[in-house]
Design a protein around this motif. Structure first.
Motif, PDB file in Angstrom:
ATOM      1  N   CYS A   1       0.823  -1.205   0.000  1.00 29.34           N
ATOM      2  CA  CYS A   1       0.000   0.000   0.000  1.00 29.34           C
ATOM      3  C   CYS A   1       0.858   1.256   0.000  1.00 29.34           C
ATOM      4  CB  CYS A   1      -0.960   0.002   1.185  1.00 29.34           C
ATOM      5  SG  CYS A   1      -0.173  -0.070   2.805  1.00 29.34           S
TER       6      CYS A   1
ATOM      7  N   HIS B   1      -4.468  -3.718   0.240  1.00 28.25           N
ATOM      8  CA  HIS B   1      -3.393  -2.754  -0.020  1.00 28.25           C
ATOM      9  C   HIS B   1      -3.830  -1.712  -1.044  1.00 28.25           C
ATOM     10  CE1 HIS B   1       0.009  -4.317   2.271  1.00 28.25           C
ATOM     11  NE2 HIS B   1      -0.278  -5.537   1.858  1.00 28.25           N
TER      12      HIS B   1
ATOM     13  N   ALA C   1      -6.245   0.842   0.255  1.00 30.47           N
ATOM     14  CA  ALA C   1      -5.617   1.803   1.162  1.00 30.47           C
ATOM     15  C   ALA C   1      -4.750   2.818   0.418  1.00 30.47           C
ATOM     16  CB  ALA C   1      -4.768   1.060   2.196  1.00 30.47           C
ATOM     17  N   ALA C   2      -4.693   2.694  -0.913  1.00 34.46           N
ATOM     18  CA  ALA C   2      -3.796   3.547  -1.691  1.00 34.46           C
ATOM     19  C   ALA C   2      -4.509   4.394  -2.734  1.00 34.46           C
ATOM     20  CB  ALA C   2      -2.736   2.681  -2.380  1.00 34.46           C
TER      21      ALA C   2
ATOM     22  N   PRO D   1      -4.273  -3.272   5.973  1.00 35.88           N
ATOM     23  CA  PRO D   1      -3.264  -3.911   5.121  1.00 35.88           C
ATOM     24  C   PRO D   1      -2.179  -4.538   5.989  1.00 35.88           C
ATOM     25  CG  PRO D   1      -3.671  -1.617   4.459  1.00 35.88           C
ATOM     26  CD  PRO D   1      -4.338  -1.805   5.774  1.00 35.88           C
TER      27      PRO D   1
END
Length: 379
Positions: free
Chosen positions: A124, A312, A315-316, A352
Motif C-alpha cells: 500500500c 493494499h 488503502a492507496a 493492510p
C-alpha cells in the motif's frame, strides 16, 4: 532484478456437500485457483493470483508457456513494461483475450510483491497509500439460497464479529430473494448495510420485480443482475428503481471499464485484481473512475494472496470502497495455503498487512498437494 523464473500452479479442493452454496450460476462443488510465483536473479520471490476463469489448467498453462517466454529476462521492477509487452503480443492482436487478462494479472501481482519487498515497504505504501483501516463487508462464496430464518442465523455471527455490511446472494426468484432480504433487515435493523449479488441470474423481468422492493428495503447495491456483455439490459434496468447497479468483476482491462464509465449506468465498479490485468491495471481503472467520482469496490478472488493485495490497493486510492471479505466456510486457499491475509476488526474494518510486499507467505507444499481437479466448479 531480472526475471529468471515464472511458474503457475493450478490448484483445487472439493467442497463437502454440507458446505456447498447455491448462487445464481449454480451450486459450488469445488474451488479452484491459479497461484503464480516469479523469482528474480537476486532471489527475490513474488506471489500473485490469476483468477481460475473456471478453466484453471488452461490459465496456468498460458502463464507457464506463452507469457513466461515473453517476459523471462525482463526487469521485475518494470511492471508497466511487462504489462505492455504482454499487451502487444497477446491482447492487442490475435491473443487470448480474457484468458490473457487473467493470466497476466497473477504475474503483475507477483511483480508488485517483488517491487515492494525490494524496498522493504508494504504494498500500500509503494502504491502511494498507507497502512490504514479499510471498511469490509462479509461476502465471498457464502450467504447463498436458504430459508430466511437460516440465512439470518448465518449472518448473525458475522455481525457479532464486527461486520457492518453483508452481501446476500439473489438471482433465485424475486419473491424468495426479497423474503430473505426482508428477514435480514428485520433481524438486524437499518444500521446493517445490505448488498446483493445476482451472479448474472436475473432476466429483465426479474430485475423489474425485485429492484423496487430492494429500494424499499434500503439495499445499497444490486451486483451483476445480467451478464457482463449485456449493456442494453443494464441500461434498461437503471430505470426500474433508484438502487445503484454494480458490476466489473467480469470486465477486463481499462479499455472495457472505459465503456462502463461512459455508459453512465453503473454507480459501483468492481474490478478484480486477479482478472482485469493485475495491480497495474486496477490502479489505472481506479484513477479513471476517480475522474468521474465513481467508487472502486474490488471483487476478491479465491486466495488470500488476492485478498491481501486488494486491501493494499484500497488503502492507496482516493476512491476506495469496501473490501470483499471472503467469509465462506473452510476456504483452504485462505486458511491453509497462506499465512493470515486479514482479520476483521470490531469496527468492521481490516488493515493492510505491514510486512514488506503483499505480506502473505505461501506454503508451496500445499500447492503440490492440491493438484487441479478437472471439470466445472458449479453445477
Amino acid at each position: 532484478m531480472r526475471i529468471v523464473s515464472v511458474r503457475a500452479w493450478p490448484v483445487s479442493f472439493p467442497v463437502p456437500e454440507s458446505e456447498r452454496v447455491s448462487l445464481g450460476i449454480g451450486t459450488a462443488v469445488k474451488r479452484d485457483a491459479v497461484v503464480v510465483k516469479v523469482v528474480t536473479e537476486s532471489g527475490l520471490v513474488g506471489w500473485g493470483e490469476s483468477h481460475h476463469g473456471r478453466a484453471h489448467g488452461a490459465i496456468a498453462h498460458l502463464v507457464n508457456t506463452t507469457l513466461r517466454a515473453l517476459i523471462l529476462g525482463m526487469d521485475a521492477g518494470d511492471c508497466v513494461g511487462v504489462w505492455a509487452r504482454i499487451y502487444r503480443f497477446q491482447l492487442a492482436s490475435h491473443g487470448m483475450g480474457a484468458a490473457t487478462a487473467m493470466a497476466m494479472s497473477g504475474i503483475d501481482m507477483a511483480l508488485w510483491d517483488i517491487r515492494a519487498k525490494a524496498v522493504g515497504w508494504p504494498l500500500c505504501r509503494l502504491l502511494g497509500g498507507a497502512v490504514k483501516p479499510v471498511p469490509a463487508y462479509a461476502g465471498g462464496v457464502a450467504l447463498g439460497y436458504q430459508d430466511p430464518a437460516a440465512l439470518v442465523e448465518e449472518v448473525r455471527p458475522h455481525v457479532e464479529a464486527g461486520y457492518r455490511a453483508v452481501k446476500l446472494r439473489v438471482g433465485d426468484t424475486p419473491a424468495r430473494d426479497i423474503a430473505r432480504i426482508e428477514a435480514v433487515r428485520r433481524a438486524f435493523g437499518d444500521d446493517l448495510v445490505i448488498l446483493t449479488d445476482a451472479n448474472t441470474g436475473y432476466a429483465l423481468a426479474d430485475a423489474r420485480m425485485a429492484m423496487p422492493a430492494m429500494e424499499r428495503l434500503g439495499v445499497a447495491w444490486l451486483e451483476e443482475p445480467f451478464p457482463a456483455h449485456d449493456h442494453r439490459a443494464y441500461a434498461e434496468a437503471k430505470s426500474f428503481a433508484r438502487i445503484p447497479l454494480a458490476a466489473g468483476e467480469n470486465h477486463y482491462t481499462r479499455f472495457e471499464f472505459h465503456r462502463l464509465i461512459e455508459d453512465r449506468v453503473l454507480s459501483i465498479l468492481q474490478p478484480d485484481l486477479s482478472k482485469c490485468g493485475g495491480v497495474t491495471e486496477t490502479m489505472r481503472i481506479a484513477h479513471l473512475a476517480s475522474a468521474w467520482k465513481l467508487p472502486i469496490h474490488p471483487h476478491s478472488a479465491m486466495t488470500g494472496i488476492n485478498q491481501a493485495a486488494s486491501i493494499h490497493l484500497l488503502a492507496a486510492i482516493d476512491n476506495g470502497g469496501y473490501f470483499e471479505a471472503d467469509i465462506s466456510r473452510n476456504n483452504l486457499f485462505r486458511d491453509r495455503m497462506v499465512s493470515t491475509p486479514w482479520s476483521i476488526r470490531p469496527d468492521g474494518t481490516v488493515l493492510p498487512l505491514e510486512a514488506a510486499g503483499i505480506g502473505v507467505e505461501v506454503d508451496e507444499a500445499f500447492l503440490e498437494a492440491h493438484p487441479a481437479i478437472e471439470g466445472p466448479g458449479y453445477v
